[in-house]
Design a protein around this motif. Structure first.
Motif, PDB file in Angstrom:
ATOM      1  N   ASN A  78       0.748  -1.325  -0.212  1.00 63.83           N
ATOM      2  CA  ASN A  78       0.041   0.040   0.061  1.00 63.83           C
ATOM      3  C   ASN A  78       0.898   1.310  -0.036  1.00 63.83           C
ATOM      4  OD1 ASN A  78      -3.072   1.018   0.370  1.00 63.83           O
ATOM      5  ND2 ASN A  78      -1.876   1.973   2.069  1.00 63.83           N
ATOM      6  N   GLY A 317      -6.443   6.484  -3.257  1.00 62.42           N
ATOM      7  CA  GLY A 317      -6.118   5.529  -2.096  1.00 62.42           C
ATOM      8  C   GLY A 317      -7.390   4.712  -1.797  1.00 62.42           C
ATOM      9  N   VAL A 321      -7.663   0.625  -1.662  1.00 61.63           N
ATOM     10  CA  VAL A 321      -7.939  -0.079  -0.468  1.00 61.63           C
ATOM     11  C   VAL A 321      -9.279  -0.581  -0.705  1.00 61.63           C
ATOM     12  CG1 VAL A 321      -8.571   0.249   1.841  1.00 61.63           C
ATOM     13  CG2 VAL A 321      -6.648   1.520   1.063  1.00 61.63           C
ATOM     14  N   LYS A 322     -10.231   0.155  -1.488  1.00 56.78           N
ATOM     15  CA  LYS A 322     -11.687  -0.672  -1.715  1.00 56.78           C
ATOM     16  C   LYS A 322     -11.430  -1.758  -2.423  1.00 56.78           C
ATOM     17  CE  LYS A 322     -15.214   1.832   0.329  1.00 56.78           C
ATOM     18  NZ  LYS A 322     -16.180   1.039   1.258  1.00 56.78           N
ATOM     19  N   VAL A 330      -7.232  -7.668   2.444  1.00 55.76           N
ATOM     20  CA  VAL A 330      -7.153  -6.838   3.583  1.00 55.76           C
ATOM     21  C   VAL A 330      -8.292  -7.431   4.479  1.00 55.76           C
ATOM     22  CG1 VAL A 330      -7.384  -4.874   4.834  1.00 55.76           C
ATOM     23  CG2 VAL A 330      -5.896  -4.993   2.564  1.00 55.76           C
ATOM     24  N   VAL A 338      -7.486  -0.994   8.211  1.00 52.53           N
ATOM     25  CA  VAL A 338      -8.288  -0.391   7.132  1.00 52.53           C
ATOM     26  C   VAL A 338      -8.064   1.227   7.081  1.00 52.53           C
ATOM     27  CG1 VAL A 338     -10.097  -0.147   5.445  1.00 52.53           C
ATOM     28  CG2 VAL A 338      -9.550  -2.295   6.590  1.00 52.53           C
ATOM     29  N   LEU A 341      -4.596   2.293   6.208  1.00 49.10           N
ATOM     30  CA  LEU A 341      -4.419   2.139   4.777  1.00 49.10           C
ATOM     31  C   LEU A 341      -4.753   3.375   4.255  1.00 49.10           C
ATOM     32  CD1 LEU A 341      -4.693  -1.675   4.301  1.00 49.10           C
ATOM     33  CD2 LEU A 341      -2.816  -0.370   4.685  1.00 49.10           C
ATOM     34  N   LEU A 342      -5.918   3.832   4.342  1.00 46.33           N
ATOM     35  CA  LEU A 342      -6.516   4.877   3.755  1.00 46.33           C
ATOM     36  C   LEU A 342      -5.902   6.325   4.164  1.00 46.33           C
ATOM     37  CD1 LEU A 342     -10.431   4.217   4.548  1.00 46.33           C
ATOM     38  CD2 LEU A 342      -9.469   4.054   2.022  1.00 46.33           C
TER      39      LEU A 342
END
Length: 394
Positions: A78, A317, A321-322, A330, A338, A341-342
């Motif tokens: 990421n 992002g 991530v989605k 994830v 989560v 990560l965002l």
């Protein structure tokens, strides 16, 4: 949770950061002179060699096991994706704005390298402590927040000192070569910013070469010019030790827990690491004060960096991530992970860039101005994006 409630939860930690940053700016004033240039340099060295490594090693050792490490494997990917997308957007910004040549590496670096350490370490544990936090019990949330943020800091440091450092270094060396050429012949020699260009990757003769040969040559050229020794910074070494202690069961039993024979070692490291957060924030405020004294820089460059870091990168992002959640790369039940990560896509530029510009003498004052504006606007954008990210995970 309502929007207003989420906004309050997200804004209070940012406000705390701003208050401590203001203390650093106050201490750096000439009339106070407690954080002058020499004092900041000494404090930076203490943080770099002692506080940050202690924070990383202690938190990783206490929270990361072999099983938990398997669930965190996506974080390095990421952060790498965030750095690559930022570098590409920075390169496009350079092409659009056409800044002075000595600023090319700095602009690409500020768009690529986000502050993956200080802000997550400060913000996420602070959100855990706020009433109505969606991340569960305060003590458990804070422990894992420090662990995830420490891992983010360590990984970010590796990428900053391997990728971004070499981009800034090669840009500075290009300027030095041009000056030398002008002094010797009066005719500047034009060379590319990055080590791989059309001239390097295409054969000098009329013979055509395959794409794989071109890519191989580009990679070998970058590795030949890159200074990879700086990757093994104290933070990186501390992360290795932290992982070893946490994931190797005999060592963990020896050093982790109140009953462990050597728990005093990890407890001492944790105590040292706790000093890293306030000291780093105070230094940040002192460094930002220098931006008020910096020389002018094109407004469109600053706007471009702000749009890249606070609009385009967070949107990318969310998509990444989605997508990772949809592909089950994830764990969707780990809301805290989560959220981090965002958040990694909405960070202001890494403060290490100021160190790099001082080291190579290219864009030092301009870097201070960029940092001043991006960190001043971070209070607004970080609050808004944190609120939106909290809404996403809840």
């Amino acid at each position: 949770m309502g929007f207003i409630h989420l906004l309050v939860v997200a804004s209070l930690p940012v406000a705390k950061v701003l208050l401590v940053t203001a203390v650093g700016m106050f201490l750096a004033l000439e009339r106070i002179d407690l954080l002058g240039e020499n004092a900041r340099n000494h404090l930076n060295k203490i943080v770099f060699y002692v506080f940050s490594p202690s924070l990383i090693a202690a938190n990783l050792a206490k929270t990361v096991t072999f099983q938990s490490f398997l669930s965190l494997w996506f974080m390095p990917i990421n952060i790498l994706v965030a750095f690559i997308i930022g570098a590409i957007l920075g390169w496009l910004l350079v092409k659009i704005t056409r800044p002075p040549k000595h600023l090319k590496g700095l602009i690409i670096g500020t768009c690529s390298a986000g502050n993956m350490g200080i802000f997550p370490i400060i913000l996420i544990p602070a959100i855990c402590k706020e009433k109505g936090s969606p991340f569960g019990a305060i003590d458990v949330c804070e422990t894992y927040a420090l662990s995830y943020s420490s891992l983010s800091l360590a990984i970010g440091a590796v990428y900053i000192w391997s990728l971004v450092y070499n981009i800034v270094r090669m840009s500075a060396e290009e300027i030095a070569r041009d000056k030398e050429a002008i002094n010797s012949s009066g005719i500047p020699i034009q060379e590319p910013l990055l080590p791989c260009s059309e001239n390097h990757c295409l054969a000098a003769s009329h013979h055509q070469v395959s794409l794989s040969v071109k890519i191989n040559y580009c990679i070998r050229t970058f590795l030949g010019k890159a200074n990879l020794k700086v990757v093994f910074a104290p933070s990186t070494i501390a992360a290795i030790f932290g992982f070893a202690i946490g994931m190797i069961s005999p060592i963990q039993k020896l050093m982790i827990g109140n009953e462990a024979p050597l728990h005093v070692v990890t407890d001492s490291a944790f105590m040292l690491g706790e000093a890293a957060i306030p000291v780093l924030t105070i230094i940040l405020g002192a460094n930002l004060l220098q931006g008020l004294k910096g020389t002018g820089i094109q407004l469109r460059v600053i706007l471009g960096i702000v749009v890249t870091r606070y609009v385009l990168l967070p949107l990318f992002g969310i998509l990444i991530v989605k997508g990772a959640l949809q592909l089950r790369l994830v764990p969707s039940n780990n809301k805290l992970f989560v959220f981090l990560l965002l958040l990694q896509y909405s960070m202001p530029p890494a403060i290490n860039l100021g160190t790099m510009t001082q080291l190579f003498g290219a864009g030092r004052s301009e870097c201070s101005v960029i940092m001043l504006w991006t960190y001043a606007l971070a209070s607004v954008f970080l609050t808004l994006w944190s609120t939106f990210f909290l809404w996403i995970v809840t």
